[in-house]
Design an enzyme around this catalytic site. Structure first.
Site, mmCIF file in Angstrom:
data_model
loop_
_atom_site.group_PDB
_atom_site.id
_atom_site.type_symbol
_atom_site.label_atom_id
_atom_site.label_comp_id
_atom_site.label_asym_id
_atom_site.label_seq_id
_atom_site.Cartn_x
_atom_site.Cartn_y
_atom_site.Cartn_z
ATOM 1 N N TYR A 14 0.839 -1.207 0.000
ATOM 2 C CA TYR A 14 0.000 0.000 0.000
ATOM 3 C C TYR A 14 0.873 1.255 0.000
ATOM 4 C CZ TYR A 14 -3.347 3.373 2.021
ATOM 5 O OH TYR A 14 -4.132 4.466 2.273
ATOM 6 N N ASP A 38 -11.243 8.240 6.467
ATOM 7 C CA ASP A 38 -9.967 8.959 6.521
ATOM 8 C C ASP A 38 -10.241 10.445 6.526
ATOM 9 O OD1 ASP A 38 -7.426 9.981 6.265
ATOM 10 O OD2 ASP A 38 -6.859 8.732 4.568
ATOM 11 N N ASP A 98 0.802 13.239 10.829
ATOM 12 C CA ASP A 98 1.128 11.969 11.492
ATOM 13 C C ASP A 98 -0.131 11.108 11.542
ATOM 14 O OD1 ASP A 98 3.842 12.352 11.996
ATOM 15 O OD2 ASP A 98 3.402 13.568 13.764
ATOM 16 N N ASP A 101 -2.924 4.041 10.254
ATOM 17 C CA ASP A 101 -4.012 3.357 9.548
ATOM 18 C C ASP A 101 -4.260 1.995 10.181
ATOM 19 O OD1 ASP A 101 -4.206 5.403 7.698
ATOM 20 O OD2 ASP A 101 -3.517 4.212 5.995
#
Lengths: 130, 130
Positions: A14, A38, A98, A101
């Site tokens: 990814y 997100d 920063d 995930d």
């Protein structure tokens, strides 16, 4: 088979695909019925079309992801990755965000759910070096 | 008020209380109806009593947490923290576990849900230095 090692290898894919600005390769990691949150606390991007739009934009603006710690697996179908997103701020100065995930994987090894943890105070505009 | 900054400050409290081997102070950060999933994919520790048992054990065995990256907030009621757990392995050799915790907070600012992401391959026994 979602071993912890396989999930972590996909998280590294990814990062690499993102940094190659290859949105198609990023999107191919996701399941058809995937969702992306997100940052966490904002509306979901749901399904391949919305997810592709999101990553096409994110990779086009030149964001670059710097891995900050080894990916973490789990004893289930989840893994996480922490990185710094380097971007150019609205005023042209370098900035970074920063981010951590967390990804849940389906039985076929595709990303089913992505949640990106970052708040407004995780966005840092670098001081002018001049 | 669960600002991103407040949640991150509580995560730092968590690390400090853990490293002081002060299980009561760690447990005081949790809501009465909290749950802990550590590692993700294993049965929940539910409620203050189970959570206290867990942290009493974890702090008694001398685990020490080393922060590896700044905590991350969110645009919701969640924040995350990535650290390395230093422990003594079963054979007496130093070992560490790479972990990312995701915490959800309730309206009172207490931890409602803790999920610790680490897999078997995030456990590393250090090579003998002798």
């Amino acid at each position: 088979m979602n071993t912890s090692e396989n999930m972590k290898a996909r998280l590294v894919d990814y990062i690499e695909a993102f940094n190659a600005a290859d949105a198609s390769r990023v999107v191919a990691l996701f399941a058809d019925n995937a969702s992306v949150e997100d940052p966490v606390g904002t509306p979901l991007k749901e399904g391949k079309s919305e997810i592709e739009t999101f990553y096409t934009y994110a990779t086009t603006v030149g964001a670059r992801l710097e891995l900050m710690a080894p990916p973490r697996g789990s004893h289930g179908n989840s893994a996480s990755i922490s990185f710094r997103v380097h971007i150019t701020g609205q005023d042209g100065r370098p900035a970074h965000i920063d981010v951590t995930d967390v990804m849940d994987f389906d039985a076929a090894g595709k990303i089913l759910r992505m949640r990106a943890y970052w708040g407004a105070d995780d966005y840092h505009v670098l001081a002018d070096a001049s």
